[in-house]
Design an enzyme around this catalytic site. Structure first.
Site, PDB file in Angstrom:
ATOM      1  N   THR A   1       0.816  -1.209   0.000  1.00  0.00           N
ATOM      2  CA  THR A   1       0.000   0.000   0.000  1.00  0.00           C
ATOM      3  C   THR A   1       0.853   1.264   0.000  1.00  0.00           C
ATOM      4  O   THR A   1       0.523   2.264  -0.656  1.00  0.00           O
ATOM      5  CB  THR A   1      -0.950   0.005   1.217  1.00  0.00           C
ATOM      6  OG1 THR A   1      -1.841  -1.106   1.108  1.00  0.00           O
ATOM      7  CG2 THR A   1      -1.749   1.297   1.303  1.00  0.00           C
TER       8      THR A   1
ATOM      9  N   HIS B   1      -6.739  14.351  -6.904  1.00  0.00           N
ATOM     10  CA  HIS B   1      -6.625  13.663  -5.614  1.00  0.00           C
ATOM     11  C   HIS B   1      -5.964  12.296  -5.791  1.00  0.00           C
ATOM     12  O   HIS B   1      -6.318  11.551  -6.718  1.00  0.00           O
ATOM     13  CB  HIS B   1      -8.006  13.505  -4.972  1.00  0.00           C
ATOM     14  CG  HIS B   1      -7.960  13.170  -3.518  1.00  0.00           C
ATOM     15  ND1 HIS B   1      -7.747  11.899  -3.047  1.00  0.00           N
ATOM     16  CD2 HIS B   1      -8.087  13.971  -2.412  1.00  0.00           C
ATOM     17  CE1 HIS B   1      -7.755  11.907  -1.726  1.00  0.00           C
ATOM     18  NE2 HIS B   1      -7.959  13.156  -1.310  1.00  0.00           N
TER      19      HIS B   1
ATOM     20  N   HIS C   1      31.749 -38.763 -11.422  1.00  0.00           N
ATOM     21  CA  HIS C   1      32.283 -38.691 -10.052  1.00  0.00           C
ATOM     22  C   HIS C   1      33.610 -37.933 -10.008  1.00  0.00           C
ATOM     23  O   HIS C   1      34.435 -38.156  -9.116  1.00  0.00           O
ATOM     24  CB  HIS C   1      32.490 -40.100  -9.456  1.00  0.00           C
ATOM     25  CG  HIS C   1      31.266 -40.948  -9.458  1.00  0.00           C
ATOM     26  ND1 HIS C   1      30.396 -41.019  -8.399  1.00  0.00           N
ATOM     27  CD2 HIS C   1      30.757 -41.776 -10.421  1.00  0.00           C
ATOM     28  CE1 HIS C   1      29.400 -41.854  -8.683  1.00  0.00           C
ATOM     29  NE2 HIS C   1      29.594 -42.316  -9.908  1.00  0.00           N
TER      30      HIS C   1
ATOM     31  N   SER D   1      45.353 -12.197  -8.394  1.00  0.00           N
ATOM     32  CA  SER D   1      45.809 -12.223  -7.013  1.00  0.00           C
ATOM     33  C   SER D   1      46.509 -10.924  -6.664  1.00  0.00           C
ATOM     34  O   SER D   1      47.198 -10.329  -7.493  1.00  0.00           O
ATOM     35  CB  SER D   1      46.776 -13.396  -6.796  1.00  0.00           C
ATOM     36  OG  SER D   1      47.351 -13.350  -5.506  1.00  0.00           O
TER      37      SER D   1
ATOM     38  N   LYS E   1      48.996 -14.784 -11.693  1.00  0.00           N
ATOM     39  CA  LYS E   1      47.839 -15.653 -11.484  1.00  0.00           C
ATOM     40  C   LYS E   1      46.604 -15.027 -12.135  1.00  0.00           C
ATOM     41  O   LYS E   1      46.339 -13.837 -11.979  1.00  0.00           O
ATOM     42  CB  LYS E   1      47.594 -15.852  -9.997  1.00  0.00           C
ATOM     43  CG  LYS E   1      46.589 -16.950  -9.663  1.00  0.00           C
ATOM     44  CD  LYS E   1      46.595 -17.199  -8.149  1.00  0.00           C
ATOM     45  CE  LYS E   1      45.748 -18.403  -7.792  1.00  0.00           C
ATOM     46  NZ  LYS E   1      44.321 -18.161  -8.002  1.00  0.00           N
TER      47      LYS E   1
ATOM     48  N   ASN F   1      42.407 -15.808 -12.686  1.00  0.00           N
ATOM     49  CA  ASN F   1      41.304 -16.630 -12.190  1.00  0.00           C
ATOM     50  C   ASN F   1      40.111 -16.631 -13.142  1.00  0.00           C
ATOM     51  O   ASN F   1      39.943 -15.700 -13.935  1.00  0.00           O
ATOM     52  CB  ASN F   1      40.848 -16.108 -10.822  1.00  0.00           C
ATOM     53  CG  ASN F   1      41.927 -16.204  -9.770  1.00  0.00           C
ATOM     54  OD1 ASN F   1      42.769 -17.103  -9.819  1.00  0.00           O
ATOM     55  ND2 ASN F   1      41.928 -15.282  -8.819  1.00  0.00           N
TER      56      ASN F   1
ATOM     57  N   GLU G   1      32.946 -17.600 -11.809  1.00  0.00           N
ATOM     58  CA  GLU G   1      32.756 -17.387 -10.380  1.00  0.00           C
ATOM     59  C   GLU G   1      31.618 -16.408 -10.111  1.00  0.00           C
ATOM     60  O   GLU G   1      30.777 -16.626  -9.223  1.00  0.00           O
ATOM     61  CB  GLU G   1      34.050 -16.866  -9.757  1.00  0.00           C
ATOM     62  CG  GLU G   1      35.148 -17.911  -9.661  1.00  0.00           C
ATOM     63  CD  GLU G   1      36.481 -17.349  -9.194  1.00  0.00           C
ATOM     64  OE1 GLU G   1      37.396 -18.150  -8.952  1.00  0.00           O
ATOM     65  OE2 GLU G   1      36.616 -16.109  -9.079  1.00  0.00           O
TER      66      GLU G   1
END
Length: 459
Positions: free
Chosen positions: A102, A125, A184, A314, A320, A322, A327
């Site tokens: 509301t 109004h 697996h 890094s 390095k 990533n 991600e």
């Protein structure tokens, strides 16, 4: 510092101090003071939909004689200006507010009334004119559905179609690249990269199908139900006419819900759509994590592909890099899954004739739609399109994959094949070499049986 100036506004509860330059009035100010909770505001997409709903209601009220033509036109123009985003800074109410929404409905009514009054040169109004033939109880769920439909149609579906098409294009170019399969997380039978990517594309395509299957319920609108579903104070045909006007404006097949009591009391359609978004998030997380695993390394991981290098990885380890896009996509997916849990709980809050968690349903549902769309686009443009294949690494791993011996099972039996696999693994030698020594099968037969392309069903 400039001292804040105020004006006095009045509502049915008395006087309220409102910032002098605010377009909203007393009820919005009360909500600002009552709900200093999160600092989160209703999303742009929701405010756009709310403006469109108010514009459609004004137009229909004018057509049905509930408002004079000049006033209806002024309200419609003001509502469309709200829909365009021109006045978003005049919508300060927190997401965590009254469960019917509301406060946000009145925020819109007050802003639109002020704009229309200034344009018209006479009072408009917020309740009697802007909110005519309506209630927060049918306006807010209607705006929720309109916003969700627009977000899916304009943002999410195009992003998912782009992702699926790009994956399919990359797959088409990688049909001859054979790699070691994994179950697996362990070495398994080979498959082509095209087959692997084809699985991803199918997940995305199924997500598109799921969204499209849910949209008919989202296209049904609660407008016309007013307070409890009976339609009190709305003229006959009002809900149908507003839905038709919204359909024409948005170019989507909106229609009034057949049962307005369900429309106000339940948010099952939003819960359903959120569930489909959760499934899509699960699928995108699977794809993103596969990309991360395949990119892992470059020396001690799988190193099957190289994702585009986008930024240093890094603050302490030079060089390095990533997998930042996968991600980020995984974090988006986690957020969507969490949003779905919130929406599920909120959907249970349809007590008697009204759901009383509408604002948080709207906020989380629209956030899920928007961030999934952005994530799918990023995944397509900044990960899938640009990854390179490490062919030598794939071939070397495939040659030494002891699971290739599975192809010999029908010829020499499971037990004998297991012995070959164990010896090949222990000695770090290709299966073909060990099988030559441990079977009397001709060399050309061994090569045929152990051909990776044949094992993939492509040779």
């Amino acid at each position: 510092m400039t001292q804040q100036k105020y004006r006095i506004e009045r509502d049915s509860m008395g006087e309220v101090r409102v910032p002098a330059d605010a377009l909203y009035g007393a009820q919005t100010q009360r909500a600002v003071e009552n709900f200093p909770i999160s600092g989160l505001r209703m999303p742009r997409l929701f405010l756009r939909a709310l403006g469109l709903v108010k514009a459609a209601c004004a137009r229909v009220n004018g057509e049905l004689g509930g408002l004079d033509t000049e006033m209806a036109g002024a309200i419609e123009r003001a509502a469309n200006a709200v829909a365009s985003g021109e006045y978003d800074h005049h919508f300060p109410v927190d997401v965590f507010q009254t469960g019917s929404g509301t406060s946000t409905n009145m925020n819109a009514n007050e802003v639109i009334a002020r704009l229309a009054s200034e344009a018209l040169g006479r009072p408009v109004h917020p309740n009697d004119h802007v909110n005519r033939s309506q209630s927060s109880n049918d306006v807010i769920p209607t705006a929720l559905h309109v916003a969700a439909a627009l977000g899916v149609d304009e943002q999410l579906l195009p992003a998912l179609r782009l992702l699926a098409a790009l994956i399919e294009r990359r797959a088409g170019a990688l049909g001859e690249v054979v790699k070691t399969g994994r179950t697996h997380l362990m070495d398994a039978l080979p498959l082509t990269l095209a087959q692997e990517l084809g699985g991803w594309a199918a997940q995305v395509r199924y997500g598109i199908d799921r969204l499209e299957a849910s949209l008919p319920r989202i296209h049904e609108l609660a407008i016309g139900g007013t307070a409890v579903g009976t339609g009190l104070n709305a003229p006959e045909g009002f809900g149908d006419a507003v839905a038709k006007a919204l359909a024409e404006t948005c170019r989507l097949p909106f229609r009034r819900k057949p049962n307005l009591f369900e429309a106000l009391s339940a948010q099952d359609a939003a819960v359903e759509l959120s569930g489909q978004l959760r499934v899509i998030a699960v699928g995108l997380m699977k794809i993103a994590n596969d990309l991360r695993w395949m990119n892992s390394g470059p020396l001690a991981g799988l190193s099957e592909i190289r994702l585009p290098a986008l930024q240093p990885g890094s603050s302490i380890m030079p060089g390095k890099v990533n997998p930042v896009i996968p991600e980020a996509v995984c974090m988006v997916c986690a957020q969507v899954i969490g949003n779905d849990a919130t929406i599920t709980v909120a959907g249970q809050s349809g007590h008697f004739q009204l759901n009383v968690m509408l604002p948080v349903i709207a906020y989380d549902l629209l956030q899920s739609i928007e961030i999934l769309a952005s994530a799918a686009t990023l995944l397509a443009d900044s990960a899938v399109e640009g990854f390179a294949v490490n062919d030598e690494r794939l071939r070397a791993a495939l040659d030494r994959n002891p699971i290739l011996v599975t192809a010999l099972n029908p010829v020499i039996g499971y037990d004998r094949a297991a012995e070959i696999a164990k010896r090949a693994y222990a000695e770090g030698r290709p299966i073909l070499e060990v099988a030559r020594e441990m079977t009397d099968l001709p060399d050309d037969e061994l090569r045929r049986l152990l051909d990776p392309h044949r094992l993939c069903g492509t040779g």
